[in-house]
Design an enzyme around this catalytic site. Structure first.
Site, short mmCIF file in Angstrom:
data_model
loop_
_atom_site.label_atom_id
_atom_site.label_comp_id
_atom_site.label_asym_id
_atom_site.label_seq_id
_atom_site.Cartn_x
_atom_site.Cartn_y
_atom_site.Cartn_z
N GLU A 88 3.42 -5.27 12.33
CA GLU A 88 2.51 -4.14 12.11
C GLU A 88 1.41 -4.65 11.19
O GLU A 88 1.66 -4.92 10.01
CB GLU A 88 3.26 -2.98 11.44
CG GLU A 88 4.43 -2.45 12.23
CD GLU A 88 4.02 -1.74 13.50
OE1 GLU A 88 2.83 -1.35 13.62
OE2 GLU A 88 4.87 -1.57 14.38
N GLU A 113 7.39 0.47 16.09
CA GLU A 113 8.41 1.03 15.22
C GLU A 113 8.56 2.51 15.58
O GLU A 113 7.88 3.01 16.47
CB GLU A 113 7.98 0.87 13.75
CG GLU A 113 7.86 -0.57 13.33
CD GLU A 113 7.62 -0.75 11.84
OE1 GLU A 113 6.82 0.03 11.28
OE2 GLU A 113 8.22 -1.66 11.25
N CYS A 152 -3.25 1.71 6.24
CA CYS A 152 -3.66 0.98 7.45
C CYS A 152 -4.26 1.93 8.47
O CYS A 152 -5.02 1.51 9.34
CB CYS A 152 -2.46 0.26 8.04
SG CYS A 152 -1.08 1.38 8.34
N ASN A 178 0.81 -1.24 0.00
CA ASN A 178 0.00 0.00 0.00
C ASN A 178 0.83 1.27 0.00
O ASN A 178 0.46 2.27 -0.61
CB ASN A 178 -1.02 -0.01 1.15
CG ASN A 178 -0.37 -0.02 2.51
OD1 ASN A 178 0.65 -0.67 2.71
ND2 ASN A 178 -0.94 0.72 3.43
#
Ligand code: NAD
Length: 481
Positions: A247, A462, A281, A149
């Site tokens: 993630e 992260e 996301c 994405n």
């Protein structure tokens, strides 16, 4: 377009000689190919990374940073080529790739070039007895696996901290959007990285990705992608005691209280719903609006969404492009069908479409921006990640109800809260089960902050020094005075 692997500083096809088609989603046409790599290619890449580790891990952080900065310079110099390539590969508007994806890729590399030079470890004095200090050691060879994405944006978000902290990397971009990572691999030598420090291999997740995460010499896996893939990787890596950062997916809520700045909430909710065709996301796919302003907000949102037309991603004026693939387009359309079956009313959109007066794009994968109301909060469409230009809208009466609906899914990545009541903003943010909560804004990112999700949206963080901690192992050294 021919994509190749980068192994030991060389650009190579797969050992098997097999290829996978590369499709331009704006046209639905094959425009290139990428290597269908497998276990043998993984073995070569890991071996090459392993050979390079001793020297790279001993390279002073300033020199590692210089390599990352030179790679960032090359990204900047080739920004137009990268933006065009990202748009062709993914279907996203070139304006978005040029404004967000590529500048952020450059920023990721520069951020970690700087961060590693400010990374410090702790020391604990035992009064008159001993002193302890913590060494932060690179892990060895690590795997970085990224999705389609935000291809180069998320790829660099992983490789930059991994390399900065002295690891050697075998990275695997999505097979659906491999081109910008390939272009990057053609500049790795020029940036000054020794051969083998960064290896990039291409192919199918279930083949080359799976072989990579299983490889005994891979010390850690940093993965961004779907929750089901994350669960599979966790099941493979946990018994091998590999460090893991996941993630994963999201089903984010945007909570709009009646005391918000209406116009700002409206404009930003349009973006958080439909940016990148809803394939971020962090997009807010469940819009919860306080009952007193529900009708006004809904009507204004629908009116704006009806004006959004899909266009040629290569046209700089286009704001809504193609979704990434035929399979993904069909999955999105299936969810819209399901929404109707579940009792929802499609207020706008709801169909496949193609850009007007563009005969060359009729085979492309486009979905109209879609808003659905009338669904129960716990129906499948409100619980599962759709990851397309599809949002649901529902009214709520109390703050407790809004929080409870927002927290009702298996996911916990992000949320957006719109209110001018400061106390409520703090209270609701603290009650939301998410890794990120934006108040009166969306996608405002400070790279120093922890980034990640809770529940089925992931494990670990992260961003900032968190990523450097992930990519290093701490060792306590205790010295008797
Ligand atoms: P995906 O899980 O299908 O693939 C992601 C990557 O994993 C790809 O490179 C793929 O080749 C690889 N892969 C697939 N199967 C594998 C396996 N068995 N072993 C090892 N690697 C494997 O995800 P996608 O469709 O590319 O991306 C969309 C998903 O990513 C959405 O769910 C979205 O929410 C999520 N995402 C999350 C974040 C976040 O930061 N939380 C960011 C972007 C996207």
């Amino acid at each position: 377009m021919e994509v190749l692997n980068l192994i030991q500083g060389k650009l190579l096809s797969a050992t098997s000689g097999e290829w996978i088609d590369l499709t331009d989603p704006s046209k639905g046409k094959v425009y290139g190919r990428l290597p269908r790599s497998g276990t043998e290619d993984v073995n070569l890449a890991v071996e090459s990374a392993n050979k390079a580790f001793k020297s790279w891990s001993a390279t002073p952080p300033g020199e590692r940073a210089a390599c990352l900065n030179r790679l960032a310079d090359l990204v900047s110099k080739n920004a137009q080529l990268l933006s065009r390539s990202e748009s062709t590969d993914n279907g996203k508007p070139i304006s978005l790739a040029a404004a967000v994806d590529i500048p952020r890729a450059e920023k990721n590399l520069r951020f970690y070039a700087s961060a590693i030079q400010h990374f410090a470890s702790e020391s604990h004095a035992m009064e008159g007895e001993a002193i302890n200090y913590t060494l932060r050691k690179p892990l060895g060879v690590v795997a970085c696996i990224s999705p389609w994405n935000l291809p180069l944006y998320l790829f660099t978000w992983k490789i930059a901290p991994a390399l900065a902290s002295g690891n050697c990397v075998v990275a695997k971009p999505s097979e659906i959007t491999p081109v910008t990572a390939y272009l990057l691999s053609t500049w790795v030598k020029e940036a000054g990285f020794p051969d083998g420090v960064l290896n990039i291999i291409h192919g199918l997740g279930a083949e080359v990705g799976d072989a990579l995460v299983r490889h005994p010499k891979i010390a850690a896996v940093s993965f961004t992608g779907g929750t089901a893939t994350g669960a599979h990787i966790a099941s493979v890596t946990a018994p091998r005691f590999k460090k893991l950062s996941l993630e994963l997916g999201g089903k984010n809520a945007a909570i709009i209280f009646d005391d918000c700045d209406f116009e700002n909430a409206l404009a930003t909710t349009m973006r958080s719903s439909f940016a990148n065709q809803g394939q971020i996301c962090l997009c807010g796919s469940r819009i919860l609006v306080e009952k007193s302003i529900y009708t006004r907000f809904r009507d204004a949102l629908v009116s704006k969404a009806k004006k959004m037309k899909v266009g040629d991603p290569m046209d700089p004026k286009t704001k809504t492009g193609a979704v990434v693939s035929k399979e993904h387009r069909d999955k999105i359309i299936d969810y819209i069908t399901l929404a109707r079956e579940e009792g929802g009313t499609v207020l706008c959109g709801g169909n496949k479409t193609t850009p007007e007066n563009q005969p060359g794009l009729v085979g492309g994968y486009y979905v109209e921006p879609t808003i659905i109301e009338g669904l129960k909060y716990d129906c499948e469409v409100n619980q599962k990640e759709i990851f397309g230009p599809v949002v649901t809208i529902q009214p709520f009466e109390t703050e407790e109800e809004a929080v409870s609906i927002a927290n009702s899914t298996e996911y916990g990545l992000a949320a957006t809260v719109w209110t001018n009541d400061l106390k409520r903003a703090h209270r609701v943010a603290a009650e939301l089960e998410t890794g990120i909560c934006w108040v009166n804004c969306w996608l405002l990112r400070d790279l120093r902050t922890p980034f990640g999700g809770v529940k089925n949206s992931g494990v670990g963080r992260e961003g900032g020094f968190d990523a450097l901690r992930f990519f290093t192992e701490s060792q306590n050294v205790c010295i008797k005075l």
